[in-house]
Write a protein that holds these residues in place. Sequence first.
Motif, short mmCIF file in Angstrom:
data_model
loop_
_atom_site.label_atom_id
_atom_site.label_comp_id
_atom_site.label_asym_id
_atom_site.label_seq_id
_atom_site.Cartn_x
_atom_site.Cartn_y
_atom_site.Cartn_z
N SER A 101 37.50 49.40 34.52
CA SER A 101 36.89 48.26 35.16
C SER A 101 35.35 48.40 35.06
O SER A 101 34.60 47.33 34.78
N LYS A 102 34.79 49.52 35.63
CA LYS A 102 33.55 49.69 35.68
C LYS A 102 32.65 49.65 34.12
O LYS A 102 31.96 49.05 33.92
N LYS A 103 33.43 50.25 33.03
CA LYS A 103 33.17 49.92 31.76
C LYS A 103 33.11 48.85 31.36
O LYS A 103 32.14 48.33 30.59
N ALA A 104 33.89 47.88 31.65
CA ALA A 104 33.96 46.77 31.30
C ALA A 104 32.73 45.65 31.93
O ALA A 104 32.30 45.13 31.19
N THR A 105 32.34 46.08 33.10
CA THR A 105 31.32 45.42 33.76
C THR A 105 29.91 46.05 33.15
O THR A 105 29.03 44.91 33.01
N GLU A 106 30.01 46.97 32.53
CA GLU A 106 28.62 47.55 32.12
C GLU A 106 28.52 47.02 30.64
O GLU A 106 27.41 46.82 30.02
N GLU A 107 29.79 46.89 29.77
CA GLU A 107 29.69 46.45 28.34
C GLU A 107 29.81 44.98 28.20
O GLU A 107 29.60 44.53 27.09
N LEU A 108 30.29 44.07 29.04
CA LEU A 108 30.68 42.73 28.76
C LEU A 108 29.65 42.01 29.48
O LEU A 108 29.04 42.35 30.68
N TYR A 109 29.54 40.62 29.17
CA TYR A 109 28.79 39.62 30.05
C TYR A 109 29.55 39.49 31.43
O TYR A 109 30.92 39.33 31.02
N SER A 110 29.14 39.29 32.30
CA SER A 110 29.97 39.18 33.57
C SER A 110 29.36 38.38 34.62
O SER A 110 27.78 38.52 34.68
N LYS A 111 29.82 37.54 35.39
CA LYS A 111 29.46 36.92 36.68
C LYS A 111 30.58 37.31 37.57
O LYS A 111 31.74 36.99 37.56
N ILE A 112 29.73 37.87 38.81
CA ILE A 112 30.38 38.48 39.78
C ILE A 112 30.50 37.75 41.04
O ILE A 112 29.65 37.00 41.46
N ASN A 113 31.64 37.95 41.63
CA ASN A 113 31.92 37.08 42.81
C ASN A 113 31.86 35.50 43.00
O ASN A 113 31.15 34.87 43.92
N LEU A 114 32.44 34.84 42.06
CA LEU A 114 32.30 33.37 41.94
C LEU A 114 33.27 33.07 42.94
O LEU A 114 34.68 33.49 42.87
N GLN A 115 32.89 32.32 43.80
CA GLN A 115 33.90 31.70 45.02
C GLN A 115 34.85 30.46 44.60
O GLN A 115 34.38 29.73 43.83
N TYR A 116 36.26 30.67 44.79
CA TYR A 116 37.15 29.79 44.34
C TYR A 116 37.69 28.94 45.43
O TYR A 116 38.40 28.10 45.22
N GLY A 117 37.76 29.64 46.62
CA GLY A 117 38.69 29.20 47.59
C GLY A 117 37.91 29.23 49.04
O GLY A 117 36.75 29.39 49.19
N SER A 118 38.62 29.13 50.00
CA SER A 118 38.17 28.89 51.40
C SER A 118 37.68 30.18 52.16
O SER A 118 37.35 29.96 53.26
N THR A 119 38.16 31.18 51.81
CA THR A 119 37.81 32.56 52.41
C THR A 119 36.81 33.38 51.77
O THR A 119 36.68 33.04 50.53
N ALA B 87 39.51 44.44 36.53
CA ALA B 87 38.60 44.28 35.06
C ALA B 87 38.92 45.21 34.07
O ALA B 87 38.54 44.93 32.87
N PHE B 88 39.96 46.16 34.14
CA PHE B 88 40.26 47.30 33.28
C PHE B 88 40.63 46.41 31.95
O PHE B 88 40.66 47.30 30.75
N LEU B 89 41.37 45.45 32.06
CA LEU B 89 42.10 44.53 31.02
C LEU B 89 40.74 43.72 30.14
O LEU B 89 40.98 43.26 28.93
N ALA B 90 39.67 43.59 30.80
CA ALA B 90 38.64 42.73 30.15
C ALA B 90 38.06 43.16 29.01
O ALA B 90 38.09 42.47 27.92
N LEU B 91 37.90 44.59 28.93
CA LEU B 91 37.21 44.96 27.51
C LEU B 91 38.02 44.80 26.18
O LEU B 91 37.72 44.40 25.16
N PRO B 92 39.26 45.35 26.43
CA PRO B 92 40.29 45.06 25.36
C PRO B 92 40.38 43.76 25.03
O PRO B 92 40.61 43.19 23.71
N ILE B 93 40.60 42.83 25.94
CA ILE B 93 40.99 41.42 25.67
C ILE B 93 39.80 40.65 25.04
O ILE B 93 39.81 39.80 24.18
#
Length: 191
Positions: free
Chosen positions: A54-72, A110-116
Amino acid sequence: MAVSSFSKKNAITSKALSSLSELDRAYSPSLWNNRGLSSEETIQRHVSTTLQESKKATEELYSKINLQYGSTLKNVLDLYSSSSTVAPGAQLIAYVHGGYWQFLSKEESAFLALPICSGSPARTATIFLAVDYVLASEKQYGQQASITGICQQMQELFTFVGNLAQVLQCRYINYTSDSPKTISGPLYCGL
C-alpha cells in the motif's frame, strides 16, 4: 499441495458448519492456512505485506487521500490512478476491506492499486478506491458500529461513488472486497 487434495482434505460441508465455532473457522482463513504458521503469524504477515504494498502504491501512483464520503470521520477513502487526469470511460474499482468488521483499514487496502492501475493501457484507465468505514469493534461511534450502521455507511459509499463516477465520466463501477461478509461478492455496475 495440489488443489484437488487440499479441497478433499479440507472440504466444508453443511454438516461441518453445525456449530458457531466451525462457522467462524470456515470464515477465518488464518485458522486453516497450510503454511505451518499460527493464526497470529498469518495475520501479522498479511498486514505487513499489505501495508508495504500500500505504501508503494501511494508513492508510485497519483493519489488523493482521505476523501470524505459519509457522515463520520471514519467514512473516508483514498483514490489512486496512474495519472491525475482520467479519460472518459475509465472503470472505477471500490475495494472495501474485510477483517470481520473489527480489523484492518484503508491503510492496508491500497496494496491492489498498483497492479490494477499500472501496466497495460486498459489498466491506466482505472481508478482504484481504498475505502474505510466504522468497524463493529469501534464502539465509540455508537450506532454506526452496528450492522445497521455499517450497512448505512455502505449506502453512503454507493451514493458517493456513483456521483464520483458520473463526474469523472467512468463507464463502470466495480465494488469488491476480500471478505464475503463485507460485500456479498463483487458488485458490478455499468453506467
